[in-house]
Design a protein around this motif. Structure first.
Motif, PDB file in Angstrom:
ATOM      1  N   UNK A   1      -7.627 -38.618 -43.056  1.00  0.00           N
ATOM      2  CA  UNK A   1      -8.209 -38.330 -41.744  1.00  0.00           C
ATOM      3  C   UNK A   1      -7.171 -38.514 -40.638  1.00  0.00           C
ATOM      4  N   UNK A   2      -6.331 -39.551 -40.754  1.00  0.00           N
ATOM      5  CA  UNK A   2      -5.284 -39.761 -39.755  1.00  0.00           C
ATOM      6  C   UNK A   2      -4.295 -38.600 -39.763  1.00  0.00           C
ATOM      7  N   UNK A   3      -3.983 -38.082 -40.961  1.00  0.00           N
ATOM      8  CA  UNK A   3      -3.094 -36.923 -41.061  1.00  0.00           C
ATOM      9  C   UNK A   3      -3.720 -35.704 -40.393  1.00  0.00           C
ATOM     10  N   UNK A   4      -5.024 -35.517 -40.589  1.00  0.00           N
ATOM     11  CA  UNK A   4      -5.714 -34.384 -39.972  1.00  0.00           C
ATOM     12  C   UNK A   4      -5.670 -34.491 -38.448  1.00  0.00           C
ATOM     13  N   UNK A   5      -5.974 -35.674 -37.920  1.00  0.00           N
ATOM     14  CA  UNK A   5      -5.988 -35.856 -36.471  1.00  0.00           C
ATOM     15  C   UNK A   5      -4.595 -35.647 -35.885  1.00  0.00           C
ATOM     16  N   UNK A   6      -3.573 -36.074 -36.595  1.00  0.00           N
ATOM     17  CA  UNK A   6      -2.211 -36.048 -36.065  1.00  0.00           C
ATOM     18  C   UNK A   6      -1.525 -34.696 -36.237  1.00  0.00           C
ATOM     19  N   UNK A   7      -1.782 -33.970 -37.335  1.00  0.00           N
ATOM     20  CA  UNK A   7      -0.954 -32.799 -37.635  1.00  0.00           C
ATOM     21  C   UNK A   7      -1.722 -31.510 -37.874  1.00  0.00           C
ATOM     22  N   UNK A   8      -3.037 -31.520 -37.872  1.00  0.00           N
ATOM     23  CA  UNK A   8      -3.782 -30.273 -38.099  1.00  0.00           C
ATOM     24  C   UNK A   8      -3.742 -29.434 -36.824  1.00  0.00           C
TER      25      UNK A   8
END
Length: 376
Positions: free
Chosen positions: A119-126
């Protein structure tokens, strides 16, 4: 508990509303309850087992197909199937856009730490995510972090290996926080040429800790020289013979050379004197002898007998002096050659073959001289 459950239902209603309005957002069921599809809904197809892709293009195609299966399972609230399909798609192609469905499925199946990471990856890089999708992912991430500890690790040097409980988690600088289960954890940071850093940290749920590591450079190690191999000592040659005999020999040879040459020169001068005397006596005999008679001998002039005898003695003395001078020269020459040979003779140790020069005088048999014999 009432407020917590109400927030989950609010998030579910938000995701459901977005799903009905746009195909890029999917429905979310209430956490903690087994989600069941509508009776009239068709059963979701079984998730196929991903196979190794022979090329990047095929991998992208297979990843997209698996993610479509994950979306169908997610819509039907089949969280295990959704997580398996989304995780398989993410392994083939780690697209941050997969993080929302993957993270929500992991959160629903009791894997909050994995959910927080995705989820942190999605918020940061999506990059293609909508604002509503980002908002939904952030709310789910906040719920996951309530069960975890969050670590923010900073290191003063780049390229340092960071590990937690012996497992590598990345290299500095870390762009994202790290999520760990509550409890004690050992954080270690190390890099070649620097003194490593290690710290034990007790982590409580729903807490965020910041750790800073200042690695000190190690002093440069002095270059170690390879030890030289021991030198093989060669056996020492035996001592050279005493040079006294050479010195004595050269002194004696030099003296004998002087004596021989002096004798030769003196006798030569005496022989020359006798030769002059014989010439004078012969001239006198010729003056007193008639032309019709011989000088000496059986047919010679009788009054010349005494003069002829004197001339014969003079010539005999001349021959004797000449032969003596020759012997003196031979002795001096032989002595000179011997002296030179002693001077040039190498100082060879005893017990080895030595070079030598021997000079042998030769007198008689119609020959007068010397013969040099040597071994080299």
């Amino acid at each position: 508990m009432t407020m917590r459950r109400g927030r989950w239902w609010a998030a579910g209603l938000l995701v459901t509303g977005v799903w009905t309005s746009t195909p890029s957002v999917w429905a979310q069921g209430a956490p903690g309850k087994a989600a069941t599809p509508d009776k009239g809904a068709a059963a979701a197809p079984a998730t196929p087992t991903p196979t190794p892709a022979p090329s990047p293009a095929d991998a992208d195609k297979e990843s997209a197909r698996l993610f479509e299966d994950a979306k169908k399972a997610h819509k039907a609230f089949q969280w295990d199937k959704a997580r398996d399909a989304a995780l398989a798609a993410f392994k083939l192609k780690p697209d941050p856009a997969y993080g929302l469905i993957l993270g929500q499925s992991e959160l629903q199946t009791g894997k909050p730490r994995d959910a927080a990471e995705h989820l942190e990856l999605f918020v940061r890089e999506a990059k293609s995510a909508t604002a509503i999708e980002k908002q939904t992912a952030q709310k789910l991430l906040d719920d996951a972090k309530l069960k975890l500890g969050t670590l923010i690790i900073k290191v003063n040097v780049e390229g340092a290996d960071v590990s937690i409980d012996g497992k590598a988690v990345g290299r500095s600088p870390l762009v994202a926080p790290l999520f760990v289960d509550p409890g004690s954890h050992e954080v270690e940071v190390k890099k070649f040429g620097f003194d490593p850093g290690k710290e034990l940290l007790a982590v409580a749920p729903a807490t965020e800790s910041e750790m800073e590591f200042a690695l000190a450079a190690l002093p440069a190690e002095p270059e170690t020289k390879q030890p030289e191999p021991p030198k093989k000592e060669e056996p020492k040659p035996p001592p050279l013979p005493s040079p006294k005999w050479r010195t004595y020999g050269m002194i004696g040879g030099a003296g004998l050379t002087v004596i021989g040459l002096g004798l030769g020169v003196g006798l030569t001068m005496m022989a020359n004197g006798k030769s002059d005397e014989a010439d004078q006596q012969l001239a006198l005999l010729r003056q007193t002898t008639p032309t019709t008679s011989g000088l000496c001998g059986a047919g010679g002039f009788a009054p010349n007998a005494a003069g002829c005898a004197k001339l014969k003695d003079t010539l005999s003395s001349q021959d004797a002096y000449t032969n003596g001078a020759m012997v003196g020269y031979v002795i001096g020459g032989v002595a000179a050659i011997g002296t030179l040979g002693l001077f040039l003779l190498p100082r060879t140790p005893f017990g080895r073959k030595m070079m030598g020069v021997n000079v042998v005088p030769v007198v008689g048999g119609g020959q007068t001289g010397g013969m040099v014999v040597g071994s080299f």
